[in-house]
Design an enzyme around this catalytic site. Structure first.
Site, PDB file in Angstrom:
ATOM      1  N   MET A  59       0.853  -1.198   0.000  1.00 17.89           N
ATOM      2  CA  MET A  59       0.000   0.000   0.000  1.00 17.89           C
ATOM      3  C   MET A  59       0.889   1.249   0.000  1.00 17.89           C
ATOM      4  O   MET A  59       0.437   2.329   0.398  1.00 17.89           O
ATOM      5  CB  MET A  59      -0.935  -0.010   1.214  1.00 17.89           C
ATOM      6  CG  MET A  59      -1.883  -1.215   1.178  1.00 17.89           C
ATOM      7  SD  MET A  59      -3.409  -0.972   2.098  1.00 17.89           S
ATOM      8  CE  MET A  59      -2.785  -0.697   3.737  1.00 17.89           C
ATOM      9  N   HIS A 105       9.161   1.139   3.346  1.00 14.54           N
ATOM     10  CA  HIS A 105      10.301   1.190   4.267  1.00 14.54           C
ATOM     11  C   HIS A 105      11.195   0.002   3.939  1.00 14.54           C
ATOM     12  O   HIS A 105      10.895  -0.784   3.022  1.00 14.54           O
ATOM     13  CB  HIS A 105       9.825   1.181   5.724  1.00 14.54           C
ATOM     14  CG  HIS A 105       8.837   0.093   6.012  1.00 14.54           C
ATOM     15  ND1 HIS A 105       9.175  -1.245   6.010  1.00 14.54           N
ATOM     16  CD2 HIS A 105       7.499   0.143   6.273  1.00 14.54           C
ATOM     17  CE1 HIS A 105       8.099  -1.961   6.283  1.00 14.54           C
ATOM     18  NE2 HIS A 105       7.070  -1.158   6.435  1.00 14.54           N
ATOM     19  N   HIS A 160       9.687  -3.459   3.136  1.00 12.32           N
ATOM     20  CA  HIS A 160       9.191  -3.699   1.772  1.00 12.32           C
ATOM     21  C   HIS A 160      10.359  -3.940   0.809  1.00 12.32           C
ATOM     22  O   HIS A 160      10.292  -4.809  -0.060  1.00 12.32           O
ATOM     23  CB  HIS A 160       8.419  -2.478   1.258  1.00 12.32           C
ATOM     24  CG  HIS A 160       7.169  -2.153   2.010  1.00 12.32           C
ATOM     25  ND1 HIS A 160       7.068  -1.051   2.830  1.00 12.32           N
ATOM     26  CD2 HIS A 160       5.973  -2.783   2.072  1.00 12.32           C
ATOM     27  CE1 HIS A 160       5.841  -1.008   3.350  1.00 12.32           C
ATOM     28  NE2 HIS A 160       5.163  -2.046   2.911  1.00 12.32           N
ATOM     29  N   ASP A 200       8.664   9.176  -3.298  1.00 13.86           N
ATOM     30  CA  ASP A 200       9.727   8.549  -2.520  1.00 13.86           C
ATOM     31  C   ASP A 200       9.703   7.024  -2.688  1.00 13.86           C
ATOM     32  O   ASP A 200      10.751   6.381  -2.808  1.00 13.86           O
ATOM     33  CB  ASP A 200       9.575   8.931  -1.041  1.00 13.86           C
ATOM     34  CG  ASP A 200      10.667   8.297  -0.198  1.00 13.86           C
ATOM     35  OD1 ASP A 200      11.847   8.564  -0.485  1.00 13.86           O
ATOM     36  OD2 ASP A 200      10.345   7.500   0.706  1.00 13.86           O
ATOM     37  N   ASP A 201       8.489   6.445  -2.726  1.00 16.70           N
ATOM     38  CA  ASP A 201       8.366   4.987  -2.937  1.00 16.70           C
ATOM     39  C   ASP A 201       9.028   4.602  -4.260  1.00 16.70           C
ATOM     40  O   ASP A 201       9.779   3.615  -4.336  1.00 16.70           O
ATOM     41  CB  ASP A 201       6.884   4.562  -2.988  1.00 16.70           C
ATOM     42  CG  ASP A 201       6.168   4.751  -1.660  1.00 16.70           C
ATOM     43  OD1 ASP A 201       6.848   4.952  -0.643  1.00 16.70           O
ATOM     44  OD2 ASP A 201       4.918   4.687  -1.658  1.00 16.70           O
ATOM     45  N   GLN A 217      12.810   4.663  -4.048  1.00 16.97           N
ATOM     46  CA  GLN A 217      13.343   3.491  -3.314  1.00 16.97           C
ATOM     47  C   GLN A 217      13.290   2.245  -4.190  1.00 16.97           C
ATOM     48  O   GLN A 217      14.218   1.434  -4.201  1.00 16.97           O
ATOM     49  CB  GLN A 217      12.525   3.225  -2.056  1.00 16.97           C
ATOM     50  CG  GLN A 217      12.673   4.261  -0.968  1.00 16.97           C
ATOM     51  CD  GLN A 217      12.015   3.741   0.313  1.00 16.97           C
ATOM     52  OE1 GLN A 217      12.384   2.712   0.842  1.00 16.97           O
ATOM     53  NE2 GLN A 217      11.025   4.472   0.799  1.00 16.97           N
ATOM     54  N   LYS A 246       5.385 -10.201   8.935  1.00 18.90           N
ATOM     55  CA  LYS A 246       4.878  -9.302   9.983  1.00 18.90           C
ATOM     56  C   LYS A 246       3.358  -9.395  10.069  1.00 18.90           C
ATOM     57  O   LYS A 246       2.779  -9.381  11.143  1.00 18.90           O
ATOM     58  CB  LYS A 246       5.318  -7.876   9.699  1.00 18.90           C
ATOM     59  CG  LYS A 246       4.419  -6.884  10.351  1.00 18.90           C
ATOM     60  CD  LYS A 246       5.106  -5.729  10.932  1.00 18.90           C
ATOM     61  CE  LYS A 246       4.129  -4.872  11.671  1.00 18.90           C
ATOM     62  NZ  LYS A 246       2.963  -4.505  10.871  1.00 18.90           N
ATOM     63  N   SER A 281       7.021  -0.926  10.074  1.00 20.99           N
ATOM     64  CA  SER A 281       5.634  -0.801   9.618  1.00 20.99           C
ATOM     65  C   SER A 281       5.413   0.617   9.124  1.00 20.99           C
ATOM     66  O   SER A 281       5.957   1.570   9.697  1.00 20.99           O
ATOM     67  CB  SER A 281       4.686  -1.083  10.788  1.00 20.99           C
ATOM     68  OG  SER A 281       3.384  -0.629  10.476  1.00 20.99           O
ATOM     69  N   SER A 282       4.593   0.741   8.082  1.00 23.16           N
ATOM     70  CA  SER A 282       4.279   2.090   7.569  1.00 23.16           C
ATOM     71  C   SER A 282       3.588   2.917   8.644  1.00 23.16           C
ATOM     72  O   SER A 282       3.688   4.140   8.660  1.00 23.16           O
ATOM     73  CB  SER A 282       3.360   1.986   6.348  1.00 23.16           C
ATOM     74  OG  SER A 282       3.974   1.188   5.365  1.00 23.16           O
ATOM     75  N   ARG A 283       2.864   2.249   9.555  1.00 25.31           N
ATOM     76  CA  ARG A 283       2.117   2.992  10.583  1.00 25.31           C
ATOM     77  C   ARG A 283       3.008   3.436  11.742  1.00 25.31           C
ATOM     78  O   ARG A 283       2.543   4.206  12.585  1.00 25.31           O
ATOM     79  CB  ARG A 283       0.945   2.147  11.092  1.00 25.31           C
ATOM     80  CG  ARG A 283      -0.187   2.022  10.056  1.00 25.31           C
ATOM     81  CD  ARG A 283      -1.394   1.295  10.608  1.00 25.31           C
ATOM     82  NE  ARG A 283      -2.562   1.395   9.752  1.00 25.31           N
ATOM     83  CZ  ARG A 283      -3.012   0.400   8.964  1.00 25.31           C
ATOM     84  NH1 ARG A 283      -2.375  -0.751   8.918  1.00 25.31           N
ATOM     85  NH2 ARG A 283      -4.095   0.569   8.220  1.00 25.31           N
TER      86      ARG A 283
HETATM   87  O1  PAF Z   1      -0.138  -5.787   3.635  1.00 29.50           O
HETATM   88  C1  PAF Z   1      -0.544  -4.871   2.881  1.00 29.50           C
HETATM   89  O2  PAF Z   1       0.154  -3.874   2.624  1.00 29.50           O
HETATM   90  C2  PAF Z   1      -1.932  -4.991   2.265  1.00 29.50           C
HETATM   91  O3  PAF Z   1      -2.819  -5.629   3.137  1.00 29.50           O
HETATM   92  C3  PAF Z   1      -1.918  -5.679   0.881  1.00 29.50           C
HETATM   93  C4  PAF Z   1      -1.443  -7.112   0.986  1.00 29.50           C
HETATM   94  C5  PAF Z   1      -1.022  -4.916  -0.074  1.00 29.50           C
HETATM   95  C6  PAF Z   1      -3.340  -5.696   0.301  1.00 29.50           C
HETATM   96  O4  PAF Z   1      -3.838  -4.415   0.133  1.00 29.50           O
END
Ligand code: PAF
Length: 283
Positions: A35, A39, A42, A82-83, A86, A154, A190-192
């Site tokens: 999504m 980071h 990914h 930025d994504d 990377q 994760k 995590s992005s969050r």
């Molecule tokens: O883990 C995520 O970032 C999302 O749940 C995914 C797998 C891209 C589906 O939208």
């Protein structure tokens, strides 16, 4: 708008044309579903895919159907340029970035509703979540038609649900799970995490410490219920606002853990201020 540093497809037709060329050339293709707000976690998935595939496609799509109306869809971090930078540096070949209308055109009315591995844990607190994830991932798999798709451990229950839908629907790709990337103090990337205040960021690694402790205690024969209850109490005492679950499950099925059976997994979801952190660890 600056020119992206990597090719970007925004329509299914353009995506299929590009991937079709690679197919005709006999290339092995990987998909990394994301999504965005990328980071190092990914990017480690891209690197893993590169080891066995000639071409890597990363999808960036903040999927509205996996968010409840009360959740953070509108504020979810969007860092597209930025994504792309990377991903270009990590040698990714293509970004698949459909808009919401391309993914869900007018009249879209189909939803996959997974059971089995989707039952309990996240579903008890986010009942809409796995339906949205399963549906968008099935679409991504059919759009890109990759040989493999790589997901981080994760989101351990998500990985189990994806494996299940691929198996149940005979989707022609292999799912590869990749180890969780952690900050130096143990916090899972995590992005969050960017939502955390400085104080919360100092507290956050406690999540990893308590589940590591649960794994050790269960291994040493302490009961699962006692180990999980102690972990939840430690999180609360440490500053967590609310604990959704601390649980021990069978790592393959996510059914209740039997110490005499297969491998176990400790899973946690807990709120630190306005941020919900999830993590898991093997027993
Ligand atoms: O883990 C995520 O970032 C999302 O749940 C995914 C797998 C891209 C589906 O939208």
């Amino acid at each position: 708008m600056p020119t992206p540093s990597i090719p970007v497809s925004a329509t299914v037709a353009d995506l299929r044309a590009r991937v079709g060329t690679w197919r005709r050339e006999g290339r092995r293709i990987a998909l990394i579903p994301t999504m965005g707000a990328l980071h190092e976690g990914h990017i480690s998935l891209v690197r893993l895919a590169r080891e066995t595939c000639d071409r890597v496609v990363t999808s960036i799509f903040v999927n509205p159907t996996q968010f409840a109306p009360t959740e953070d869809f509108s504020t979810y971090p969007r860092t597209f340029d930025d994504d792309c930078d990377q991903l270009a540096r990590a040698d990714c070949n293509l970004v698949w970035a459909p808009g919401v209308r391309e993914m869900y055109p007018e009249g879209f009315a189909t939803r996959i509703v997974p059971e089995g591995a989707a039952e309990g844990l996240e579903t008890d607190f986010r009942p809409h979540f796995f339906g949205g994830v399963a549906t968008v991932c099935a679409k991504l798999f059919l759009q890109v038609a990759p040989d493999i798709a790589v997901f981080g451990e994760k989101d351990f229950q998500q990985l189990a649900v994806i494996r299940q839908i691929v198996r149940d629907l005979d989707l022609p790709l292999a799912i590869v799970g990749a180890p969780t990337m952690r900050e130096a103090d143990g916090l899972a990337m995590s992005s969050r995490n960017r939502y955390l205040t400085a104080d919360e960021r100092r507290i956050a690694p406690l999540v990893h410490r308590v589940i590591a402790e649960v794994a050790e205690r269960v291994k040493s024969g302490i009961s699962v219920d006692a180990a999980c209850a102690d972990a939840a109490a430690t999180l609360t005492a440490g500053g967590f606002r609310s604990i959704d679950y601390v649980a021990v499950r069978d790592a393959a099925t996510l059914k209740p853990y039997d110490p005499a059976g297969g491998a176990g997994r400790v899973l946690v979801a807990a709120w630190l201020g306005k941020t919900r952190l999830i993590d898991n660890i093997a027993i």
